[in-house]
Design a protein around this motif. Structure first.
Motif, PDB file in Angstrom:
ATOM      1  N   LYS A 124       0.834  -1.204   0.000  1.00  0.00           N
ATOM      2  CA  LYS A 124       0.000   0.000   0.000  1.00  0.00           C
ATOM      3  C   LYS A 124       0.868   1.254   0.000  1.00  0.00           C
ATOM      4  O   LYS A 124       1.872   1.329   0.711  1.00  0.00           O
ATOM      5  CB  LYS A 124      -0.908  -0.020   1.238  1.00  0.00           C
ATOM      6  CG  LYS A 124      -1.802   1.191   1.395  1.00  0.00           C
ATOM      7  CD  LYS A 124      -2.673   1.024   2.640  1.00  0.00           C
ATOM      8  CE  LYS A 124      -3.492   2.262   2.932  1.00  0.00           C
ATOM      9  NZ  LYS A 124      -4.325   2.092   4.151  1.00  0.00           N
ATOM     10  N   LYS A 125       0.483   2.239  -0.820  1.00  0.00           N
ATOM     11  CA  LYS A 125       1.211   3.503  -0.896  1.00  0.00           C
ATOM     12  C   LYS A 125       0.843   4.375   0.298  1.00  0.00           C
ATOM     13  O   LYS A 125      -0.326   4.703   0.513  1.00  0.00           O
ATOM     14  CB  LYS A 125       0.865   4.222  -2.207  1.00  0.00           C
ATOM     15  CG  LYS A 125       1.754   5.433  -2.484  1.00  0.00           C
ATOM     16  CD  LYS A 125       1.455   6.020  -3.862  1.00  0.00           C
ATOM     17  CE  LYS A 125       2.415   7.163  -4.191  1.00  0.00           C
ATOM     18  NZ  LYS A 125       2.153   7.702  -5.543  1.00  0.00           N
ATOM     19  N   MET A 126       1.861   4.731   1.061  1.00  0.00           N
ATOM     20  CA  MET A 126       1.630   5.526   2.265  1.00  0.00           C
ATOM     21  C   MET A 126       1.735   7.018   1.935  1.00  0.00           C
ATOM     22  O   MET A 126       2.021   7.408   0.791  1.00  0.00           O
ATOM     23  CB  MET A 126       2.639   5.141   3.343  1.00  0.00           C
ATOM     24  CG  MET A 126       2.752   3.637   3.564  1.00  0.00           C
ATOM     25  SD  MET A 126       1.160   2.803   3.869  1.00  0.00           S
ATOM     26  CE  MET A 126       0.881   3.327   5.567  1.00  0.00           C
ATOM     27  N   GLU A 127       1.535   7.872   2.941  1.00  0.00           N
ATOM     28  CA  GLU A 127       1.523   9.319   2.732  1.00  0.00           C
ATOM     29  C   GLU A 127       2.881   9.850   2.268  1.00  0.00           C
ATOM     30  O   GLU A 127       2.943  10.857   1.547  1.00  0.00           O
ATOM     31  CB  GLU A 127       1.103  10.033   4.028  1.00  0.00           C
ATOM     32  CG  GLU A 127      -0.355   9.776   4.397  1.00  0.00           C
ATOM     33  CD  GLU A 127      -0.759  10.529   5.654  1.00  0.00           C
ATOM     34  OE1 GLU A 127       0.116  11.212   6.239  1.00  0.00           O
ATOM     35  OE2 GLU A 127      -1.934  10.431   6.041  1.00  0.00           O
ATOM     36  N   VAL A 132       4.313   0.084   1.516  1.00  0.00           N
ATOM     37  CA  VAL A 132       4.543  -0.722   2.709  1.00  0.00           C
ATOM     38  C   VAL A 132       3.572  -1.907   2.689  1.00  0.00           C
ATOM     39  O   VAL A 132       2.399  -1.756   2.352  1.00  0.00           O
ATOM     40  CB  VAL A 132       4.335   0.105   3.995  1.00  0.00           C
ATOM     41  CG1 VAL A 132       4.496  -0.777   5.241  1.00  0.00           C
ATOM     42  CG2 VAL A 132       5.306   1.274   4.034  1.00  0.00           C
ATOM     43  N   GLU A 133       4.076  -3.101   3.056  1.00  0.00           N
ATOM     44  CA  GLU A 133       3.211  -4.281   3.088  1.00  0.00           C
ATOM     45  C   GLU A 133       2.261  -4.210   4.281  1.00  0.00           C
ATOM     46  O   GLU A 133       2.685  -4.040   5.423  1.00  0.00           O
ATOM     47  CB  GLU A 133       4.061  -5.554   3.175  1.00  0.00           C
ATOM     48  CG  GLU A 133       3.224  -6.824   3.080  1.00  0.00           C
ATOM     49  CD  GLU A 133       4.068  -8.084   2.960  1.00  0.00           C
ATOM     50  OE1 GLU A 133       3.483  -9.184   2.950  1.00  0.00           O
ATOM     51  OE2 GLU A 133       5.315  -7.964   2.878  1.00  0.00           O
ATOM     52  N   LEU A 145      -2.107   0.727  -4.749  1.00  0.00           N
ATOM     53  CA  LEU A 145      -1.380  -0.483  -4.408  1.00  0.00           C
ATOM     54  C   LEU A 145      -0.374  -0.822  -5.500  1.00  0.00           C
ATOM     55  O   LEU A 145      -0.596  -0.516  -6.678  1.00  0.00           O
ATOM     56  CB  LEU A 145      -2.341  -1.663  -4.226  1.00  0.00           C
ATOM     57  CG  LEU A 145      -3.514  -1.460  -3.263  1.00  0.00           C
ATOM     58  CD1 LEU A 145      -4.435  -2.666  -3.288  1.00  0.00           C
ATOM     59  CD2 LEU A 145      -3.005  -1.209  -1.843  1.00  0.00           C
ATOM     60  N   LEU A 146       0.720  -1.477  -5.098  1.00  0.00           N
ATOM     61  CA  LEU A 146       1.741  -1.934  -6.038  1.00  0.00           C
ATOM     62  C   LEU A 146       1.673  -3.455  -6.134  1.00  0.00           C
ATOM     63  O   LEU A 146       1.658  -4.150  -5.119  1.00  0.00           O
ATOM     64  CB  LEU A 146       3.128  -1.508  -5.548  1.00  0.00           C
ATOM     65  CG  LEU A 146       4.325  -1.963  -6.396  1.00  0.00           C
ATOM     66  CD1 LEU A 146       4.301  -1.292  -7.768  1.00  0.00           C
ATOM     67  CD2 LEU A 146       5.644  -1.668  -5.683  1.00  0.00           C
ATOM     68  N   VAL A 147       1.619  -3.956  -7.373  1.00  0.00           N
ATOM     69  CA  VAL A 147       1.590  -5.407  -7.607  1.00  0.00           C
ATOM     70  C   VAL A 147       2.823  -5.775  -8.422  1.00  0.00           C
ATOM     71  O   VAL A 147       2.998  -5.272  -9.536  1.00  0.00           O
ATOM     72  CB  VAL A 147       0.315  -5.846  -8.347  1.00  0.00           C
ATOM     73  CG1 VAL A 147       0.274  -7.362  -8.466  1.00  0.00           C
ATOM     74  CG2 VAL A 147      -0.929  -5.325  -7.638  1.00  0.00           C
TER      75      VAL A 147
END
Length: 449
Positions: A124-127, A132-133, A145-147
Motif C-alpha cells: 500500500k502507498k503511504m503518505e 509498505v506491506e 497499491l503496487l503489484v
C-alpha cells in the motif's frame, strides 16, 4: 456443561456403540444378563444426554422436534425396562448426526481451498510515497497499491500505471494470461505473471469478485438437499402426531406399556439416519470414481439432468497453453526456428513460454533491435535478418504474402481454437504455430463412461 456434552456427541456415539456390542457379547457368549442390562442402561443414559439437551433447547423456543420424541421414547423404554430399544434408538440417532456432520465437513473442504487462494497482504502507498506491506483487511477503497511480478492482486481495482500480463484462471477459467495496461480492470486473487502494476482499489474484502465467489460457494454448500428439507417439514407434524397417537392409545386401552411401545416404534431412526447415510455413500462412491460432489443437493440434482456443461480450463484441459501444431514453409526452417527462439527469449508475451518449450534447445542469436507492435507482435533484427513474429495482422503490416496453403492452414487452426504465432524472415513466411490449452489425456474415454 451443556456445550461440553454437545461438542462430544461423536465420542458419546462411539462409547454407546461399544457398550451395546459389549452387552450383546455378554448375553450371547457368557449368558450374563446382569452385565447385559447394565451395559445397555449406561449406553442409554450417556446416549440420551445430548439428545435430551437438544430437546430442551427446542422446547425453549416452542418447537416440538424429533429430539423431543426420542427423549420421551427413551424415558418410556426405561419405564417398561426395554433397555435394548432405548440404547439402540439413542445410538442410531447420534450416528445419523455424525454422518451428517461428516458430509458437511467433506463439502466444506472446497471453501477452505478457496479461502487459501485469497490474497492476505498488499503493498500500500503511504503518505510519504513509499509502498509498505499491510494486511489486505487494511486496504480501503481508493488506496493505491503496487503489484509485482508473481504476486496476487489483492483487491478489485483499475490499473493507473504500468503494464503486465495477469493469469485470471481463478476468476474466468481461461489459462492464457491477459495483458493489462492503464485504465483496465484487475481482479482480486488473480496472479501477475510478468510486469509491474500500480492499481487503485475499487472493491475490497468481501465485495471483490473473488469474495463473491467464496460467498456463493458457502451459500450453496450450506443449503440442505430436497430430501433434508422434506424431513425438516415432516418432523414438524410427525413428532406431535406420534405423541398424540400414543396418548390416545393410553386413553382407550389404559395400557401404559402399549402406549410407550408406540412411542418407541415411532422413533424415526430410519428417517434420521437414512439421508445422511445415502449422502455419505454417494459422495464416497463419487470420490472413488474421481468425481467430487460438493454437497448433498448435487446428488439429487444429478438424477434430473439431461445436459452437462463442463468448465474447460483445468478440467477437460491441462490448464497451460502449449504448441499443438507447427507448420513450416520454404527452405532454411532450422534457421527460422533459431531466429524465432531468439526473439521469444526477449519477449514477455504470455505465449512466449509455450513457443520456447516447443522449440527446445536451439542455437540462439543476439537480438540487435526490437519493435513491439501492440496487439500484433514483435519485429526484430536477428543476425542481420528482419524477423517478424506475431499474428496475421503483423504479417499484413510487414507485407508478407500468405500462399493459399498458408491461408488454409491459418483458417483451420483458428477454427480448432488455436492462438496463432506466425514467423516471417526477410518478408517470407517460414513458420505457423498453433497454440492452445491441450485436452487432458484420456478425457474422451472418461466422458463416454
Amino acid at each position: 456443561m451443556l456445550r461440553y456434552i454437545l461438542r462430544r456427541k461423536n465420542l458419546i456415539a462411539l462409547l454407546s456403540g461399544i457398550l451395546i456390542i459389549f452387552a450383546f457379547l455378554m448375553k450371547w457368549t457368557a449368558g450374563n444378563m446382569l452385565l447385559f442390562e447394565w451395559a445397555l442402561i449406561i449406553a442409554s443414559i450417556i446416549g440420551a444426554a445430548p439428545i435430551v439437551l437438544q430437546a430442551y433447547q427446542a422446547l425453549r423456543v416452542k418447537v416440538v422436534s424429533i429430539d423431543v420424541l426420542v427423549s420421551i421414547a427413551v424415558a418410556g423404554a426405561f419405564v417398561i425396562r426395554n433397555y435394548e430399544e432405548s440404547a439402540i434408538v439413542t445410538f442410531l440417532f447420534l450416528f445419523g448426526a455424525f454422518l451428517e456432520q461428516r458430509t458437511l465437513n467433506k463439502t466444506r473442504s472446497a471453501i477452505k481451498e478457496l479461502t487459501e487462494m485469497a490474497p492476505e497482504s498488499a503493498l500500500k502507498k503511504m503518505e510519504n510515497g513509499e509502498f509498505v506491506e499491510v494486511d489486505v483487511d487494511d486496504v480501503d477503497v481508493g488506496d493505491t497499491l503496487l503489484v509485482k511480478t508473481g504476486a496476487k492482486v489483492p483487491v478489485d481495482g483499475t490499473v493507473i500505471t504500468g503494464e503486465g500480463s495477469i493469469n485470471e484462471a481463478s476468476i474466468t477459467g481461461e489459462s492464457i494470461p491477459v495483458a493489462k495496461e492503464q485504465g483496465l480492470k484487475v481482479f482480486a486473487g488473480t496472479i501477475l505473471d510478468n510486469g509491474t502494476l500500480q492499481i487503485v482499489a475499487d472493491r475490497v474484502g468481501e465485495d471483490t469478485t473473488f469474495g463473491k465467489i467464496i460467498e456463493l460457494v458457502e451459500d450453496a454448500q450450506d443449503s440442505k438437499s430436497e430430501a433434508e428439507r422434506f424431513i425438516d417439514r415432516f418432523s414438524k407434524y410427525y413428532t406431535p402426531a406420534v405423541l398424540v397417537l400414543s396418548f390416545i392409545v393410553w386413553l382407550i386401552t389404559k395400557d401404559l406399556e402399549l402406549a410407550i411401545t408406540i412411542l418407541v416404534l415411532g422413533c424415526p431412526g430410519a428417517l434420521v439416519i437414512g439421508v445422511p447415510v445415502s449422502n455419505v455413500a454417494g459422495i464416497g462412491n463419487g470420490a472413488r470414481n474421481g468425481i467430487l460432489l460438493k454437497g448433498s443437493e448435487v446428488i439429487g440434482d444429478f438424477s434430473r439432468i439431461d445436459t452437462m456443461v463442463f468448465d474447460k480450463t483445468g478440467t477437460l484441459t491441462v490448464g497451460n497453453p502449449s504448441v499443438s501444431e507447427t507448420i513450416f514453409y520454404g527452405d532454411n526452417t532450422d534457421k527460422a526456428m533459431d531466429y524465432l527462439g531468439s526473439v521469444e527469449r526477449e519477449s514477455d508475451h504470455p505465449l512466449a513460454n509455450a513457443v520456447l518449450e516447443s522449440i527446445g534447445d536451439r542455437e540462439f542469436h543476439a537480438v540487435d533491435s526490437t519493435e513491439v507492435v501492440k496487439g500484433e507482435g514483435i519485429v526484430a533484427k536477428v543476425n542481420g535478418h528482419r524477423v517478424a513474429v506475431g499474428n496475421v495482422a503483423l504479417m499484413t503490416r510487414e507485407g508478407v504474402q500468405l500462399s493459399s496453403n498458408a491461408k488454409s492452414d491459418v483458417e483451420r487452426l483458428e477454427v480448432n481454437g488455436n492462438s496463432l504465432v506466425l514467423t516471417a524472415v526477410n518478408g517470407e513466411l517460414s513458420i505457423v504455430m498453433g497454440i492452445k490449452d491441450q485436452i487432458r489425456e484420456g478425457v474422451k474415454g472418461d466422458l463416454q463412461r
